[in-house]
Design a protein around this motif. Structure first.
Motif, PDB file in Angstrom:
ATOM      1  N   PHE A 289       0.796  -1.229   0.000  1.00 24.94           N
ATOM      2  CA  PHE A 289       0.000   0.000   0.000  1.00 24.94           C
ATOM      3  C   PHE A 289       0.829   1.281   0.000  1.00 24.94           C
ATOM      4  CE2 PHE A 289      -2.822  -3.316   1.900  1.00 24.94           C
ATOM      5  CZ  PHE A 289      -3.660  -3.434   0.789  1.00 24.94           C
ATOM      6  N   CYS A 290       2.147   1.177  -0.121  1.00 28.21           N
ATOM      7  CA  CYS A 290       2.959   2.387  -0.297  1.00 28.21           C
ATOM      8  C   CYS A 290       2.594   2.991  -1.643  1.00 28.21           C
ATOM      9  CB  CYS A 290       4.447   2.050  -0.273  1.00 28.21           C
ATOM     10  SG  CYS A 290       5.453   3.424  -0.871  1.00 28.21           S
ATOM     11  N   PRO A 291       2.120   4.239  -1.652  1.00 27.69           N
ATOM     12  CA  PRO A 291       1.619   4.813  -2.911  1.00 27.69           C
ATOM     13  C   PRO A 291       2.689   5.020  -3.978  1.00 27.69           C
ATOM     14  CG  PRO A 291       1.387   6.397  -1.097  1.00 27.69           C
ATOM     15  CD  PRO A 291       1.931   5.134  -0.504  1.00 27.69           C
ATOM     16  N   THR A 292       3.963   5.052  -3.599  1.00 24.81           N
ATOM     17  CA  THR A 292       5.001   5.291  -4.608  1.00 24.81           C
ATOM     18  C   THR A 292       5.812   4.036  -4.906  1.00 24.81           C
ATOM     19  OG1 THR A 292       6.656   5.930  -2.974  1.00 24.81           O
ATOM     20  CG2 THR A 292       5.241   7.697  -3.814  1.00 24.81           C
ATOM     21  N   GLY A 293       5.452   2.919  -4.312  1.00 23.08           N
ATOM     22  CA  GLY A 293       6.203   1.686  -4.551  1.00 23.08           C
ATOM     23  C   GLY A 293       7.632   1.775  -4.068  1.00 23.08           C
TER      24      GLY A 293
ATOM     25  N   LYS B  20      12.290   7.668  -3.807  1.00 21.32           N
ATOM     26  CA  LYS B  20      10.861   7.480  -4.074  1.00 21.32           C
ATOM     27  C   LYS B  20       9.991   7.775  -2.859  1.00 21.32           C
ATOM     28  CE  LYS B  20      10.218   3.951  -7.635  1.00 21.32           C
ATOM     29  NZ  LYS B  20       9.722   2.576  -7.780  1.00 21.32           N
ATOM     30  N   CYS B  21      10.553   7.719  -1.685  1.00 22.49           N
ATOM     31  CA  CYS B  21       9.746   7.872  -0.469  1.00 22.49           C
ATOM     32  C   CYS B  21       9.405   9.339  -0.256  1.00 22.49           C
ATOM     33  CB  CYS B  21      10.496   7.331   0.747  1.00 22.49           C
ATOM     34  SG  CYS B  21       9.613   7.593   2.291  1.00 22.49           S
ATOM     35  N   THR B  22       8.115   9.624  -0.094  1.00 21.58           N
ATOM     36  CA  THR B  22       7.671  11.000   0.137  1.00 21.58           C
ATOM     37  C   THR B  22       7.400  11.267   1.612  1.00 21.58           C
ATOM     38  OG1 THR B  22       5.359  10.385  -0.152  1.00 21.58           O
ATOM     39  CG2 THR B  22       6.550  11.062  -2.142  1.00 21.58           C
ATOM     40  N   GLY B  23       7.630  10.279   2.435  1.00 20.65           N
ATOM     41  CA  GLY B  23       7.388  10.469   3.872  1.00 20.65           C
ATOM     42  C   GLY B  23       5.915  10.621   4.210  1.00 20.65           C
ATOM     43  N   CYS B  24       5.050  10.059   3.371  1.00 21.11           N
ATOM     44  CA  CYS B  24       3.607  10.256   3.567  1.00 21.11           C
ATOM     45  C   CYS B  24       3.091   9.575   4.830  1.00 21.11           C
ATOM     46  CB  CYS B  24       2.834   9.733   2.354  1.00 21.11           C
ATOM     47  SG  CYS B  24       2.862   7.925   2.233  1.00 21.11           S
ATOM     48  N   GLY B  25       3.816   8.587   5.301  1.00 21.06           N
ATOM     49  CA  GLY B  25       3.430   7.945   6.563  1.00 21.06           C
ATOM     50  C   GLY B  25       2.403   6.833   6.433  1.00 21.06           C
ATOM     51  N   LEU B  26       1.990   6.550   5.203  1.00 16.83           N
ATOM     52  CA  LEU B  26       0.937   5.538   5.038  1.00 16.83           C
ATOM     53  C   LEU B  26       1.392   4.147   5.501  1.00 16.83           C
ATOM     54  CD1 LEU B  26      -1.957   5.826   4.065  1.00 16.83           C
ATOM     55  CD2 LEU B  26      -1.234   4.996   1.835  1.00 16.83           C
ATOM     56  N   CYS B  27       2.667   3.828   5.282  1.00 17.55           N
ATOM     57  CA  CYS B  27       3.165   2.512   5.726  1.00 17.55           C
ATOM     58  C   CYS B  27       2.960   2.340   7.217  1.00 17.55           C
ATOM     59  CB  CYS B  27       4.637   2.322   5.341  1.00 17.55           C
ATOM     60  SG  CYS B  27       5.697   3.725   5.736  1.00 17.55           S
ATOM     61  N   GLY B  28       3.182   3.425   7.962  1.00 12.60           N
ATOM     62  CA  GLY B  28       3.008   3.366   9.408  1.00 12.60           C
ATOM     63  C   GLY B  28       1.560   3.247   9.815  1.00 12.60           C
TER      64      GLY B  28
HETATM   65  S1  SF4 Z   1       6.341   7.032   3.982  1.00 12.25           S
HETATM   66 FE1  SF4 Z   1       6.042   4.840   3.665  1.00 12.25          FE
HETATM   67  S2  SF4 Z   1       4.171   4.678   2.434  1.00 12.25           S
HETATM   68 FE2  SF4 Z   1       4.885   6.813   2.280  1.00 12.25          FE
HETATM   69  S3  SF4 Z   1       6.158   6.872   0.441  1.00 12.25           S
HETATM   70 FE3  SF4 Z   1       7.547   6.453   2.173  1.00 12.25          FE
HETATM   71  S4  SF4 Z   1       7.679   4.221   2.251  1.00 12.25           S
HETATM   72 FE4  SF4 Z   1       5.913   4.692   0.986  1.00 12.25          FE
END
Ligand code: SF4
Ligand SMILES: Cc1ncc(C[n+]2csc(CCOP(=O)(O)OP(=O)(O)O)c2C)c(N)n1
Ligand code: SF4
Ligand code: SF4
Ligand SMILES: [Mg+2]
Lengths: 76, 292
Positions: free
Chosen positions: A24-28, A51-59
């Motif tokens: 479910f990481c939006p940017t893979g 690639k990581c945008t720090g969106c926090g969704l993984c958490g």
């Molecule tokens: S914070 Fe987590 S879900 Fe968001 S882009 Fe980075 S690795 Fe993917």
């Protein structure tokens, strides 16, 4: 548009290898790595940190509180 | 043992926002790989933070079951009651301490089998509390017995050839019993779950949030549905958001479309308001309103 750079912190010992974060990481940005923790679970890692945008969704998805992402800097 | 990994070592570590609400000394928790309960806790933690409720005036009550473990993992005033009795315990807590925010966090078996009667009456009387049900469609903790939520034809240890008991439709049950806020989401819908819990906590009266959740170890395995991730992908592909849907129409059939959304949002007088109004009308000035 300003882009942001994020990263993740992984608590390998808490991970149970469910791969919710990877899926479910939006940017893979993640994949399950070839390393295993002490309990034998395959743990995730960033494939490509840009690639990581720090969106926090993984958490938000991780049922084991073993990963979380956050923003580290803005990239012009 | 692995060290904590960071992609960029010099960056000051930002803590996982759920950690301040958890008893970290009890981690790792007992839930199975791919179990959805932990994900609901992430949503709950963010909802509490966003709702800005006073955590010193918030109490969590759980019954018994895998979901019932939530109370023990939260770093809040929490009570792990006996099986099925979370709601009556919570009712007493609320009556004695009307300014507490009360959240009941428990499983489908606990809340709707042994505890079903308490649920409908607390909803009927509109006791001011939020009930969060992690509905994994099964009794997880005791080994996968069929619950009042198990879809017809799904297998459990007590129905090895598939269940033929018509299950409860939980939003309909809550709605028709009088709940003032009713929503259903799945564990896949992390943002919606967070928002629903926040809204439910802030809505006065009896509010109910159902979260459909994978139990890979018992429900999925016995029914050959793969692991937790397979169940999450199923929710992603087979959920239909229908806000305001008639709750009569949101039954869950085995591996069929799941209707999710916010179904009910209304105002009704709470138990305490009704009591104060009624007794004032009977006794007039002689009655001192009960404020705790
Ligand atoms: S914070 Fe987590 S879900 Fe968001 S882009 Fe980075 S690795 Fe993917
Ligand atoms: C009075 C009593 N009866 C039965 C039990 C056994 N028991 C423990 S948990 C449970 C059901 C749990 O199911 P659910 O509430 O759906 O929780 P889950 O484990 O699925 O999260 C049962 C029947 C008990 N602990 N106490
Ligand atoms: S979601 Fe959590 S437990 Fe699952 S693989 Fe990712 S870090 Fe591990
Ligand atoms: S038995 Fe099911 S509900 Fe209980 S922890 Fe395991 S996966 Fe979760
Ligand atoms: Mg259950």
């Amino acid at each position: 548009m300003k882009k942001v750079q994020g990263t993740v912190v992984i608590k390998a010992d808490s991970c149970k290898g469910c791969a919710f974060c990877v899926e479910f990481c939006p940017t893979g940005a993640l994949h399950l790595s070839d390393s295993y923790n002490a309990k034998g679970y395959r743990i995730p890692e960033l494939i490509d940190e840009t690639k990581c945008t720090g969106c926090g969704l993984c958490g938000l998805f991780c049922p084991d509180f073993a990963i979380h992402g956050f923003i580290i800097k803005k990239v012009a | 043992m692995h060290e904590q990994q960071t992609a960029t070592a010099e960056v000051p570590e930002v803590k996982n926002p759920v950690e301040s609400l958890l008893r970290m000394d009890r981690m790792p928790h007992i839930w199975c790989p791919g179990c959805g309960i932990g994900t609901t806790v992430n949503c709950f933690a963010r909802a509490l933070e966003q709702s800005k409720v006073d955590l010193d005036k918030t109490a969590i009550v759980s019954g018994i079951g895998c979901t019932g473990r939530v109370a023990g993992y939260l770093n809040l005033d929490s009570f792990h009651t006996t099986h099925g009795r979370a709601i009556p315990f919570a009712t007493g807590l609320k009556l004695a301490n009307p300014d507490l925010k009360i959240v009941v966090y428990s499983g489908d078996g606990d809340l709707f089998a042994i505890g079903g009667n308490h649920f409908i009456h607390a909803a009927r009387r509109n006791v001011d509390m939020t009930v969060i049900c992690v509905n994994n469609l099964i009794y997880g903790m005791t080994g996968g017995q069929v619950a009042p939520t198990t879809p017809v034809t799904a297998k459990g240890t007590t129905y090895p050839y598939g269940s033929y008991d018509p299950p409860f439709n939980l939003p309909f049950l809550a709605d028709s019993s009088g709940a003032v806020y009713v929503a259903r989401w799945t564990v896949y819908h992390v943002h919606h779950v967070t928002k629903a819990i926040k809204e439910a906590i802030l809505h006065r009266g009896f509010s109910f949030v159902e979260i459909i959740s994978p139990c890979p170890t018992l429900y999925s395995r016995r029914n050959r549905l793969g692991d937790g991730l397979d169940q999450m992908k199923f929710y992603q592909e087979n959920s239909e958001i229908r806000h305001g849907a008639n709750t009569k129409d949101v039954d869950i059939d085995f591996q069929k479309k799941i209707i999710v959304g916010k179904f009910v949002e209304r105002e009704r007088k709470t138990y305490r308001q009704l009591m104060n109004e009624h007794l004032t009308s009977v006794f007039g000035e002689q009655y001192t309103k009960y404020e705790g």
